[in-house]
Every structure is written in structure tokens, then in C-alpha cells.
Design a protein around this motif. Structure first.
Motif, PDB file in Angstrom:
ATOM      1  N   ALA A 104     -13.284  -2.011   0.266  1.00 25.59           N
ATOM      2  CA  ALA A 104     -13.458  -0.583  -0.028  1.00 25.59           C
ATOM      3  C   ALA A 104     -14.087   0.164   1.140  1.00 25.59           C
ATOM      4  N   GLY A 105     -14.566  -0.577   2.138  1.00 27.59           N
ATOM      5  CA  GLY A 105     -15.132   0.063   3.320  1.00 27.59           C
ATOM      6  C   GLY A 105     -16.642   0.148   3.340  1.00 27.59           C
ATOM      7  N   PHE A 106     -17.311  -0.515   2.387  1.00 31.07           N
ATOM      8  CA  PHE A 106     -18.776  -0.501   2.387  1.00 31.07           C
ATOM      9  C   PHE A 106     -19.299  -1.576   3.336  1.00 31.07           C
ATOM     10  N   PRO A 107     -20.358  -1.254   4.114  1.00 39.07           N
ATOM     11  CA  PRO A 107     -20.917  -2.252   5.023  1.00 39.07           C
ATOM     12  C   PRO A 107     -21.849  -3.226   4.302  1.00 39.07           C
ATOM     13  N   SER A 108     -21.830  -4.465   4.750  1.00 43.16           N
ATOM     14  CA  SER A 108     -22.807  -5.453   4.282  1.00 43.16           C
ATOM     15  C   SER A 108     -24.193  -5.040   4.757  1.00 43.16           C
ATOM     16  N   ALA A 109     -25.206  -5.260   3.928  1.00 39.87           N
ATOM     17  CA  ALA A 109     -26.568  -4.834   4.274  1.00 39.87           C
ATOM     18  C   ALA A 109     -27.015  -5.465   5.584  1.00 39.87           C
ATOM     19  N   ASN A 110     -27.719  -4.652   6.380  1.00 48.11           N
ATOM     20  CA  ASN A 110     -28.218  -5.118   7.681  1.00 48.11           C
ATOM     21  C   ASN A 110     -29.716  -5.390   7.629  1.00 48.11           C
TER      22      ASN A 110
ATOM     23  N   SER B 197      -6.746   0.051  -1.952  1.00 50.02           N
ATOM     24  CA  SER B 197      -5.784   0.752  -1.096  1.00 50.02           C
ATOM     25  C   SER B 197      -5.668   2.236  -1.438  1.00 50.02           C
ATOM     26  N   ILE B 198      -6.090   2.621  -2.658  1.00 50.37           N
ATOM     27  CA  ILE B 198      -5.968   4.052  -2.985  1.00 50.37           C
ATOM     28  C   ILE B 198      -7.269   4.818  -2.764  1.00 50.37           C
ATOM     29  N   ILE B 199      -8.340   4.114  -2.365  1.00 50.44           N
ATOM     30  CA  ILE B 199      -9.621   4.797  -2.179  1.00 50.44           C
ATOM     31  C   ILE B 199      -9.519   5.947  -1.164  1.00 50.44           C
ATOM     32  N   PRO B 200      -8.845   5.749  -0.012  1.00 50.58           N
ATOM     33  CA  PRO B 200      -8.736   6.893   0.921  1.00 50.58           C
ATOM     34  C   PRO B 200      -8.037   8.084   0.284  1.00 50.58           C
TER      35      PRO B 200
ATOM     36  N   MET C 100     -14.807   2.189  -8.159  1.00 49.48           N
ATOM     37  CA  MET C 100     -13.494   1.576  -7.922  1.00 49.48           C
ATOM     38  C   MET C 100     -13.640   0.214  -7.257  1.00 49.48           C
ATOM     39  N   ALA C 101     -14.591   0.099  -6.329  1.00 47.75           N
ATOM     40  CA  ALA C 101     -14.828  -1.202  -5.692  1.00 47.75           C
ATOM     41  C   ALA C 101     -15.283  -2.231  -6.725  1.00 47.75           C
ATOM     42  N   ILE C 102     -16.198  -1.817  -7.615  1.00 44.82           N
ATOM     43  CA  ILE C 102     -16.723  -2.750  -8.619  1.00 44.82           C
ATOM     44  C   ILE C 102     -15.626  -3.147  -9.610  1.00 44.82           C
ATOM     45  N   THR C 103     -14.831  -2.184 -10.030  1.00 48.25           N
ATOM     46  CA  THR C 103     -13.733  -2.484 -10.951  1.00 48.25           C
ATOM     47  C   THR C 103     -12.712  -3.400 -10.282  1.00 48.25           C
ATOM     48  N   ASP C 104     -12.452  -3.162  -9.012  1.00 46.76           N
ATOM     49  CA  ASP C 104     -11.546  -4.020  -8.240  1.00 46.76           C
ATOM     50  C   ASP C 104     -12.072  -5.455  -8.212  1.00 46.76           C
ATOM     51  N   GLY C 105     -13.377  -5.604  -7.945  1.00 44.25           N
ATOM     52  CA  GLY C 105     -13.961  -6.936  -7.903  1.00 44.25           C
ATOM     53  C   GLY C 105     -13.860  -7.645  -9.245  1.00 44.25           C
ATOM     54  N   ILE C 106     -14.113  -6.911 -10.332  1.00 46.70           N
ATOM     55  CA  ILE C 106     -14.030  -7.513 -11.670  1.00 46.70           C
ATOM     56  C   ILE C 106     -12.587  -7.906 -11.994  1.00 46.70           C
ATOM     57  N   LEU C 107     -11.644  -7.009 -11.709  1.00 45.50           N
ATOM     58  CA  LEU C 107     -10.230  -7.326 -11.960  1.00 45.50           C
ATOM     59  C   LEU C 107      -9.799  -8.560 -11.174  1.00 45.50           C
ATOM     60  N   ASN C 108     -10.191  -8.606  -9.911  1.00 41.81           N
ATOM     61  CA  ASN C 108      -9.779  -9.745  -9.078  1.00 41.81           C
ATOM     62  C   ASN C 108     -10.376 -11.049  -9.579  1.00 41.81           C
ATOM     63  N   TYR C 109     -11.654 -11.000  -9.969  1.00 48.59           N
ATOM     64  CA  TYR C 109     -12.285 -12.238 -10.446  1.00 48.59           C
ATOM     65  C   TYR C 109     -11.700 -12.665 -11.790  1.00 48.59           C
ATOM     66  N   VAL C 110     -11.668 -11.750 -12.742  1.00 52.05           N
ATOM     67  CA  VAL C 110     -11.255 -12.113 -14.102  1.00 52.05           C
ATOM     68  C   VAL C 110      -9.779 -12.528 -14.134  1.00 52.05           C
TER      69      VAL C 110
ATOM     70  N   THR D  71       0.834  -1.199   0.000  1.00 53.02           N
ATOM     71  CA  THR D  71       0.000   0.000   0.000  1.00 53.02           C
ATOM     72  C   THR D  71       0.864   1.243   0.000  1.00 53.02           C
ATOM     73  N   THR D  72       1.929   1.208   0.766  1.00 47.96           N
ATOM     74  CA  THR D  72       2.800   2.385   0.849  1.00 47.96           C
ATOM     75  C   THR D  72       3.413   2.702  -0.505  1.00 47.96           C
ATOM     76  N   GLN D  73       3.885   1.652  -1.197  1.00 51.13           N
ATOM     77  CA  GLN D  73       4.473   1.873  -2.517  1.00 51.13           C
ATOM     78  C   GLN D  73       3.439   2.457  -3.470  1.00 51.13           C
ATOM     79  N   ARG D  74       2.222   1.939  -3.375  1.00 50.68           N
ATOM     80  CA  ARG D  74       1.187   2.367  -4.289  1.00 50.68           C
ATOM     81  C   ARG D  74       0.797   3.822  -4.034  1.00 50.68           C
ATOM     82  N   LEU D  75       0.610   4.167  -2.778  1.00 51.11           N
ATOM     83  CA  LEU D  75       0.254   5.536  -2.451  1.00 51.11           C
ATOM     84  C   LEU D  75       1.375   6.478  -2.849  1.00 51.11           C
ATOM     85  N   THR D  76       2.601   6.032  -2.655  1.00 50.64           N
ATOM     86  CA  THR D  76       3.742   6.856  -3.053  1.00 50.64           C
ATOM     87  C   THR D  76       3.715   7.087  -4.553  1.00 50.64           C
TER      88      THR D  76
END
Ligand SMILES: [Zn+2]
Length: 340
Positions: free
Chosen positions: A197-203, A289-292, A255-265, A6-11
Motif C-alpha cells: 500500500a506504500g506505507f514505510p516500515s517503522a524506522n 492496486s486501486i489505492i492510487p 484498505m491495506a488492513i482489509t487487503d492483509g486480512i483477505l490475503n491471509y484468510v 492492475t490495468t484491468q482492475r483500474l479500468t
């Protein structure tokens, strides 16, 4: 291949912001030029992704209640008009705008993106027609974008995202095989990306660990490529409605959705349908990691910082995806680049 800390990426991203040329002048801030075109990567080269921004802007003479196959041997309505947020946001527009950001992010990595509808002004097809289009596209994954609503007025108590998966077995043997295996894996991977990404699961609505099982969703009952059906949040919840309809929130969801697609594909999928990780585990694309940082960047509303970022060659997937999305988001919200 894209593993960095994460540090390298943020840098790397922060460097991109400050390392732009000193020749940025005011005119560059309001008109994209060839130099500002986002650098492209190849993480999704040769892959097709089907995106279905749920619902449509207008029935345009079509009958929403025309009966179409539901994938369970029965019939259901061709379409619905979608939810309306407590802030007045229309779900079909939320789905469309976030879909446009995801499309840009995926295309920045060389993906071919097929959309279920051509615009957010007219008709977009019945649910069975969209499922057939997804199957025909040969996509590695088909992603349906939706936002929920739990009440006509404000509902502060219910919040969070969920992925809808079909109850098994599905009558069609091909659909059953695909959705019980790869479809479930893709849905679980998308769930993990939302958690990271920090989104909560539905309650609410019996959602467990961000997953809800239903039999009545034609998109997953009829689709013969791995399907992910996302309810991104609750438009009756004032905070989530603001995020779903606003610039900063839409970038975060995209970004969360794109992350999920990249990870799956790219094969960094979740290994099972177990509970969500309690902490970030694998961040292959680097997007979560770059969302913040992105939230901080957008909050500054500093046109020069954004312009410099857009004009700088990206070094990795996360930088390329981010720049592609920012180029779209300023077009969607302000009609100019970057922000005024
Ligand atoms: Zn919907």
C-alpha cells in the motif's frame, strides 16, 4: 479467483465511475438509497474476523491500573488510555474509525465481524478480557488496531508502521502453537499488505522489516486464534498524524488492513517471516492496486464522481470493498453522503 491485472482492475473501477445512470440528481448526492447499497461479495463468506480497536473513549468508572494476567506469568495494567497525536487526534478514535472502515470492507465480502468494544464513547474491557473475547469468537484472525506516539511534541524523524509479534515461546502451549505458526504468518502477510500500500516500515524501536518482537503485549500473549497487532503509524509524526486522523488517510490504512486480512484468510499468505517484498508480488484482492486511484478520487472532492461510484454495481472484490468503505467514511466525517 480474483486475479486480474492492475490495468484491468483500474479500468473496471474507472468504468464504474463513468458508467452510472444519467438520472443522478442532486437529491441522490446527499441521501443513501437502496440503490446505493454496496454490492456484496462472498470472498469471506462463513469467516469470522475479530477486530480490536485499541483502548477506549472513557474508563467509565473502571480502574485502568487494575492488575490482570499478562500471559507471561505476571500481571499488568488492565488498560491504558492510548496516545494523543501532535494534531490532537486521540488514538482510541483513530483506531475506532479505521476499524469501522475495515469492518465495512470485510462485511462487504460476507464476513462476520466481532468487535472488542461496542462504541467510541464508553468502556471497552481490559486487555485480558479482549483477548478472551477474541479466542471465544473462533475468528480466522484477530486484528488489534493501534497507533504509536514517540514524543509528546512533534517528532519528524520517526515514522512508519510495525506489527508486534510475541517473543517465543509463549508460556501457554496453545497460544505458543497458534502465534508461532499462523499468528506469525498472518502478521507477516499484514506487513506485506502495508508495504504494497506504500506505507514505510517503522524506522525506530528496533523494528526490522515492519516487525517488532515483544514479550509484554497481552493481546498476543493470551489470544488463542491467530493474532495481528498493528501499530499503524506514529501520531507524533505530523504527516502520519494527519493521515491517521483524516478521511483520505484512514481509507488508505483501512484498505491495506482489509487487503492483509483477505490475503491471509483466503490462503494467499506470506510464506515465511523473511524480509518484506521490495515490489508488489501478489495482489489477490486487488486493493493495493486501486489505492492510487482512490487517493485521486478523494482528492477531487467531486460528489458526483463518488455518488456514481457508490451507485454502480461492483464487479470485483476491490470495487465492493471500496464502496462499502466510502459509504462509512462520508458518514464518519461529514454526516452525509457523499461529500459537501
Ligand atoms: Zn495503542
Amino acid at each position: 479467483m480474483f486475479r486480474k491485472t492492475t490495468t484491468q482492475r483500474l479500468t473496471s473501477i474507472a468504468f464504474a465511475v463513468v458508467a452510472a445512470t444519467s438520472t443522478v440528481v442532486a437529491s441522490n448526492l446527499f441521501a443513501p438509497t437502496a440503490d446505493a447499497a454496496p454490492a456484496r461479495g462472498t470472498a469471506l463468506a462463513g469467516k469470522t474476523v475479530f477486530l480490536d480497536p485499541g483502548h477506549q473513549a472513557s474508563a467509565a468508572g473502571h480502574d485502568l491500573r487494575a492488575q490482570v494476567p499478562d500471559g507471561r506469568g505476571g500481571k499488568k495494567d488492565c488498560q491504558t488510555s492510548g496516545a494523543t497525536g501532535v494534531n490532537g487526534a486521540q488514538e482510541h478514535t483513530v483506531n475506532w474509525q479505521i476499524g469501522q472502515l475495515v469492518k465495512a470492507g470485510l462485511e462487504s465480502q460476507g464476513a462476520r465481524v466481532v468487535l472488542s468494544r461496542p462504541d467510541d464513547t464508553g468502556w471497552g474491557g481490559c486487555v485480558d478480557e479482549r483477548a478472551a473475547a477474541a479466542s471465544r469468537s473462533g475468528a480466522a484472525v484477530a486484528v488489534s488496531l493501534h497507533a504509536d506516539s514517540t514524543a509528546r511534541g512533534a517528532d519528524e524523524s520517526k515514522k512508519g508502521f510495525h506489527m508486534i509479534v510475541p517473543s517465543l515461546p509463549v508460556p501457554d502451549a496453545t497460544v505458543d502453537r497458534v502465534q508461532s505458526g499462523e499468528g506469525r504468518k498472518a502478521s507477516t502477510t499484514m506487513r506485506d499488505a502495508f508495504v504494497k500500500a506504500g506505507f514505510p516500515s517503522a524506522n525506530y524501536a528496533g523494528v526490522r522489516d515492519g516487525i517488532q518482537t515483544r514479550s509484554d503485549i497481552a493481546a498476543v500473549n493470551l489470544t488463542k486464534v491467530p493474532a495481528v497487532f498493528i501499530e499503524m503509524g506514529n501520531l507524533a509524526n505530523p504527516g502520519e498524524a494527519k493521515a491517521l486522523a483524516g478521511r483520505d488517510g484512514q481509507v488508505k490504512y483501512a484498505m491495506a488492513i482489509t487487503d492483509g486480512i483477505l490475503n491471509y484468510v483466503n490462503g494467499n499468505a506470506a510464506t515465511g517471516a523473511g524480509p518484506a517484498p521490495s515490489a508488489p508480488t501478489d495482489d489477490a484482492s486487488g486493493l493495493s492496486s486501486i489505492i492510487p486511484f482512490v487517493e485521486q478520487l478523494l482528492a477531487t472532492e467531486d460528489p458526483e464522481a463518488v455518488a456514481r461510484l457508490l451507485m454502480t454495481q461492483g464487479q470485483d472484490v476491490s470495487a465492493q470493498v471500496l464502496k462499502a468503505m466510502l459509504t462509512i467514511v462520508y458518514g464518519l466525517f461529514d454526516g452525509k453522503l457523499p461529500i459537501g
